[in-house]
Design an enzyme around this catalytic site. Structure first.
Site, short mmCIF file in Angstrom:
data_model
loop_
_atom_site.label_atom_id
_atom_site.label_comp_id
_atom_site.label_asym_id
_atom_site.label_seq_id
_atom_site.Cartn_x
_atom_site.Cartn_y
_atom_site.Cartn_z
CG MET A 1 -69.06 -60.28 53.34
SD MET A 1 -69.62 -58.63 53.80
CE MET A 1 -68.26 -57.64 53.25
CD GLN A 67 -66.93 -68.64 53.87
OE1 GLN A 67 -67.78 -68.04 53.24
NE2 GLN A 67 -66.76 -68.50 55.17
CB CYS A 98 -74.74 -69.69 55.70
SG CYS A 98 -75.96 -68.92 54.64
N GLY A 225 -66.64 -57.98 58.10
CA GLY A 225 -67.68 -58.17 57.09
C GLY A 225 -68.21 -56.83 56.62
#
Ligand SMILES: Cc1cc2nc3c(=O)[nH]c(=O)nc-3n(C[C@H](O)[C@H](O)[C@H](O)COP(=O)(O)O)c2cc1C
Length: 375
Positions: A1, A67, A98, A225
């Site tokens: 994140m 990522q 996203c 998340g």
């Protein structure tokens, strides 16, 4: 994140997720993978200073997982190569989830899987680069752009054909952003549609939610998340809930932390941030976590505000001793959303004519070298 899972927080989460006596730990000894904040392929390839600074790993971090964001197969392939060759990364995840307008407007993030051929090319470039180092590549995506433009089933098939090791699905469309509830049925449909492992994502607030998601959808694992914001101990609960040792699972998780245990974790978080970025920057970085840690606990507004302004560890210590360490965990917080929620967007910003065809081989999607807004 983005802005959360830096080396310090990953270390704290993995400390929590590693069952100390080894009981029931997974093969890697922890609850799972703790993924570095997203970095852009172009930023990495072009040696962008901010991008390189984000690629910091803790000395205890045995499995480096990163990522990548990317829209251009050449950049993504090269960036994967750099991660494997220069940073000793053992897992690369690609972000196609996203929903942020400045990303989708350029055809990136959740907009990209609409262009099926381009998606396949990007995935292949990463998989081929990773394969040279035996490094698996996974992808993370959303259901699609909106309910009329779903992409996840095609994305799953394309990922499988490209040799992607697993696909994670956030059960929302881009237009939903973080609003509403995640559609776990979509995760089940994807699981039926592909042979590669499917990881479910969306609205896991407690370990019990993760267990429920796996039972309901058949998913092979979960991605967490917002549920871990101010709750590194969620990984301890997950390690117990998914332990391969039935005795550990039957015994259940440790008790919910009292405020004293939470403040110990807060202190550890601030200290680790300080170790990685220096005390002053570390304390500044820590500030945004305060309200998440204290959510629902009986701590007055003045004290909370003061903690969210600390500049040194000594200041933080002086404030932490003022809370009641025996205060019980606020049960009303269990299972409730934390972090970003907001409302759905009225439209998803896309490049002109984006939805007119689903190929994308000759479309030039300009990648922003410093895009760090996440998923
Ligand atoms: C502050 C923040 C930053 C995020 N950054 C990323 C990111 O960099 N990459 C990504 O794939 N997802 C990112 N996400 C999305 C989450 O990984 C996750 O898909 C989404 O929040 C839904 O799962 P949850 O309900 O468990 O939060 C971010 C979410 C938040 C709230």
């Amino acid at each position: 994140m983005a802005g959360i899972t830096n080396a310090a927080y990953r270390r704290l989460c993995s400390e929590q997720g590693t069952l100390r006596d080894g009981r029931g730990a997974t093969a890697s000894g922890t609850a799972g993978l703790y993924v570095c904040e997203m970095i852009t392929s172009r930023g990495l390839v072009e040696g962008d200073a901010t991008t390189r600074k984000m690629l910091v790993f803790d000395e205890q971090e045995a499995v480096r997982s990163v990522q990548l964001y990317g829209t251009d197969p050449a950049y993504v392939g090269k960036a994967t190569e750099i991660l494997c060759a220069e940073y000793g990364v053992a897992h690369v995840d690609l972000n196609f989830g996203c929903p942020v307008p400045k990303v989708t407007r350029k055809g990136g993030g959740a907009a990209l899987p609409w262009k099926r051929t381009l998606l396949g090319e990007i995935l292949q470039a990463a998989v081929q680069a990773g394969a040279r180092y035996d490094v698996p590549v996974t992808m993370k995506t959303r259901k699609g752009i909106d309910e009329d433009h779903l992409t996840y089933l095609d994305a799953g098939r394309i990922a499988q054909e490209a040799g992607v090791a697993a696909i994670a699905l956030h059960g929302r469309t881009a237009i939903q952003s973080y609003s509403g509830t995640a559609d776990w049925d979509a995760i089940a449909r994807l699981k039926e549609h592909v042979d590669i492992p499917v990881l479910g994502n969306g609205d896991i607030w407690e370990a019990a939610d993760a267990v429920r998601m796996v039972q309901q959808t058949g998913a092979d694992g979960v991605v967490v998340g917002r549920g871990c914001l101010g709750r590194p101990w969620l990984f301890r609960d997950l390690a117990v809930a998914f332990s391969t040792d039935p005795a550990v699972r039957t015994a259940g998780g440790p008790e919910l932390p009292r405020l004293g245990e939470v403040t110990t974790m807060m202190r550890r978080h601030a200290e680790l941030l300080g170790q990685h970025m220096g005390e002053e920057r570390g304390c500044k970085e820590f500030r945004k976590h305060v309200s998440w840690y204290l959510k629902g606990f009986p701590v007055g507004g003045d004290l909370r505000r003061a903690m969210a302004l600390v500049s040194t560890l000594a200041e933080l210590d002086a404030l932490l001793v003022r809370v009641d360490p025996d205060a019980a965990f606020p049960l009303g917080e269990l299972g409730t959303p934390r972090g970003r929620q907001g409302s759905a967007r009225s439209r998803v910003a896309l490049p002109e004519g984006w939805l007119e065809d689903t190929d994308g081989t000759d479309c030039v999607v300009r990648e922003d070298a410093s895009e760090t807004t996440g998923g």
